[in-house]
Design a protein around this motif. Structure first.
Motif: not given
Length: 250
Positions: A138-151
């Motif tokens: 019941g422990v809340l975990h949080q990971a801050h994610l970043n991404a980049s892309f070109n298209a």
């Protein structure tokens, strides 16, 4: 040629010259997309008349730290899941787009009237969001994610441009679907509470990420704790629709 005939010829020549000069006036149109500003997307456009039937148009768009498009609709659909709600609410993107259009005006009155515009575009995007999950304890975990892309992609736009008076006008972008190259967006972040994870939590976390349902896209994760990596792969596609730009011609 007598004097009367010469005079008539001169009048006709001057009239035709005036029409020719009039057709050369206002061959340039600059625009700003006022509808996009409501979604924190700012687009400037330059259009140049080539012939009575055709123009070339260049656009540049910038969206700084904008929320997900249709965020409210997504919240209505997934809002009962608290982890999904947090992900939707915390997702921000910064987008830069360059577009080139060749516009064809069937009526031959460019730059006014109905037009069909094949276009190509290039996009560069940075995305960030908070990925949250709850362990078996019941422990809340949080990971801050970043991404980049070109298209890059290509499509076809249908629109109508009004010119009001000598200089002002409105450009209505009605519908413009596009499709392009594959997107490879790699989301990377860290879980500061990773040491409390049990083997079963790690297995479930990977399964949850890999089973993320994004239409036309596949998701594959790698866990090298504390680092969490998720690779999103799929086509670059979308629709340019119901845009309204304020135009000034000269």
């Amino acid at each position: 040629m007598n004097t009367k005939t010469s005079f008539s010829f001169l009048i006709c020549f001057l009239a035709l010259s005036s029409i020719g000069r009039a057709q050369l006036l206002n061959r340039t149109v600059v625009k700003f997309n006022v509808s996009g500003a409501f979604f924190k997307s700012y687009t400037a456009q330059y259009e140049r008349v080539l012939t009575p039937h055709s123009t070339i148009t260049l656009s540049a768009s910038y969206s700084p730290n904008a929320p997900l498009p249709f965020r409210d609709a997504l919240l209505n659909q997934y809002g009962d899941n608290q982890d999904a709600r947090r992900a939707i609410e915390t997702t921000l993107f910064t987008k830069r787009i360059a577009t080139v259009e060749y516009r064809f005006y069937p009526a031959g009155q460019a730059p006014r009237g109905w037009y069909v515009a094949p276009f190509v575009r290039y996009a560069s995007m940075d995305i960030s969001n908070d990925y949250t999950y709850t362990t078996q304890d019941g422990v809340l975990h949080q990971a801050h994610l970043n991404a980049s892309f070109n298209a890059g992609g290509a499509g076809l736009l249908l629109g109508y441009q009004f010119l009001i008076g000598k200089h002002l006008g409105l450009d209505l972008w009605l519908l413009g679907p596009f499709y392009g190259t594959n997107v490879n967006a790699v989301f990377t972040g860290e879980d500061p509470q990773w040491t409390s994870l049990k083997p079963a939590d790690i297995t479930k976390l990977k399964q949850d990420i890999d089973n993320t349902d994004v239409p036309l896209y596949s998701v594959e994760s790698t866990l090298n704790l504390p680092t969490i990596t998720a690779k999103l792969t799929g086509p670059y596609f979308g629709v340019r629709a119901f845009g309204l730009a304020l135009a000034y011609s000269f």
